[in-house]
Design an enzyme around this catalytic site. Structure first.
Site, short mmCIF file in Angstrom:
data_model
loop_
_atom_site.label_atom_id
_atom_site.label_comp_id
_atom_site.label_asym_id
_atom_site.label_seq_id
_atom_site.Cartn_x
_atom_site.Cartn_y
_atom_site.Cartn_z
N ASN A 1 3.52 12.81 -9.92
CA ASN A 1 4.10 11.81 -10.79
C ASN A 1 3.17 11.56 -11.97
O ASN A 1 1.97 11.80 -11.89
CB ASN A 1 4.33 10.50 -10.03
CG ASN A 1 5.14 9.50 -10.83
OD1 ASN A 1 5.93 9.86 -11.70
ND2 ASN A 1 4.95 8.22 -10.54
N ASP B 1 2.46 4.13 -1.80
CA ASP B 1 1.86 3.08 -2.62
C ASP B 1 2.22 3.36 -4.07
O ASP B 1 1.73 4.33 -4.66
CB ASP B 1 0.35 3.04 -2.45
CG ASP B 1 -0.06 2.67 -1.04
OD1 ASP B 1 0.59 1.77 -0.48
OD2 ASP B 1 -1.00 3.28 -0.51
N LEU B 2 3.07 2.53 -4.66
CA LEU B 2 3.60 2.79 -5.99
C LEU B 2 2.49 3.06 -7.00
O LEU B 2 1.61 2.21 -7.21
CB LEU B 2 4.45 1.60 -6.45
CG LEU B 2 5.09 1.73 -7.83
CD1 LEU B 2 6.06 2.90 -7.86
CD2 LEU B 2 5.80 0.43 -8.21
N ASP B 3 2.53 4.23 -7.62
CA ASP B 3 1.58 4.63 -8.66
C ASP B 3 0.13 4.59 -8.20
O ASP B 3 -0.79 4.46 -9.01
CB ASP B 3 1.74 3.74 -9.91
CG ASP B 3 3.06 3.98 -10.63
OD1 ASP B 3 3.67 5.04 -10.38
OD2 ASP B 3 3.48 3.12 -11.41
N GLU B 4 -0.09 4.73 -6.90
CA GLU B 4 -1.46 4.68 -6.38
C GLU B 4 -1.79 5.88 -5.49
O GLU B 4 -2.70 5.82 -4.68
CB GLU B 4 -1.68 3.37 -5.61
CG GLU B 4 -1.60 2.12 -6.48
CD GLU B 4 -1.91 0.85 -5.71
OE1 GLU B 4 -2.44 0.95 -4.59
OE2 GLU B 4 -1.64 -0.25 -6.24
#
EC number: 3.5.1.10
Length: 288
Positions: free
Chosen positions: A193, A229-232
């Site tokens: 992403n 974990d969103l964007d992590e």
């Protein structure tokens, strides 16, 4: 000497032990494989060793089966896990996208010109807006709308397409949907992403306008593997560019998109060239 494009790629990991580099390089020499690039790293915290080698066989009858069979006895005392990637191997990449076209355009250009040694057999989107780009490149485009009520069904359709097209890697080229935990699990280690990286952090709508209002002095982007974990997820590449008071929101957006393009390109390139090793929530990246 043969062309570097004829190189095989050898990657391996094992516990940190004395002689890890030697066992690999000695075997390469004894089996008449010329090393033209080598990277290694020993993680003292995890007590884990990583190595990547590009090599060119000097014997015309090189056999990966024989290589693996002969090397297995050398690797066993080190509990080494390894893989061989042939020079003709092309990762099959599915691109997921929404309405922003800058990352998709860049990836397709680099694919078409050979800068990315990949195949792109399918593009999937939750909007119809970018179908013309797929048609221009002759790539099947699937418009799969999504709502909160149809999320599970839509993700099942995506997974079915990934299976149908035998996809090795999924690239979220500004695909503006949060993947479900089940989807993240299915794509673990094989989905990349890209998102903007602004300091301080700005979430929600119009992040670059929020950044302008705060007078940010740099814009950036982060490419990472997808996890729950969103964007992590584990970071592969990051990029930054200085900005100043003369940059208005549209300028920040333009510069931010430039960074997103190159950052995502490098992340995909490093992945397909087997330069990225996952180590928990961190990565070891042998950039070139």
């Amino acid at each position: 000497m043969s062309n570097p494009s004829d190189s095989w790629i050898f990657t391996a990991t094992c516990p940190s032990l004395l002689g890890t580099v030697d066992v690999v390089t000695r075997f390469m020499a004894e089996s008449h494989n010329y090393i033209n690039e080598i990277h290694s790293f020993d993680d003292h915290v995890q007590s884990q060793f990583f190595i990547r080698i590009e090599f060119i066989p000097e014997k015309d009858d090189f056999s990966p089966e024989q290589f693996n069979g002969d090397f297995s006895s050398r690797a066993a005392p080190f509990e080494m896990n390894w893989a061989l990637t042939p020079p003709w191997k092309k990762e099959r990449v599915a691109i997921l996208v929404s309405k922003f076209d800058h990352c998709l355009n860049d990836l397709l250009f680099r694919y078409r010109t050979g800068q990315l040694n990949i195949e792109v057999p399918v593009i999937i989107s939750n909007h119809p807006d970018l179908e013309h780009l797929a048609q221009w490149h002759g790539i099947p485009y699937y418009h799969l709308p999504i709502t909160a009520e149809t999320k599970a069904q839509q993700e099942a359709q995506i997974l079915a397409l990934l299976d149908e097209y035998h996809i090795d890697l999924v690239v979220l080229a500004r695909y503006m949907q949060v993947l479900s935990p089940e989807m993240c699990s299915a794509l673990d280690g094989k989905a990349i992403n890209i998102h903007h990286s602004l300091l301080p952090g700005f979430k929600g709508a119009r992040p670059y306008h929020q950044a302008w209002e705060k007078g940010v002095k740099m814009v950036g982007a982060t490419a990472h593997y997808v996890n729950n974990d969103l964007d992590e997820g584990p970071i592969i590449t990051q990029g930054i560019q200085p900005v100043n008071h003369t940059d208005y929101p549209q300028s920040l957006i333009s510069k931010g998109q430039d960074i997103e393009r190159i950052t995502l390109f490098n992340a995909v390139r490093y992945h397909i060239e087997k330069r990225v090793f996952l180590s928990g929530n961190r990565t070891v990246v042998f950039s070139n």
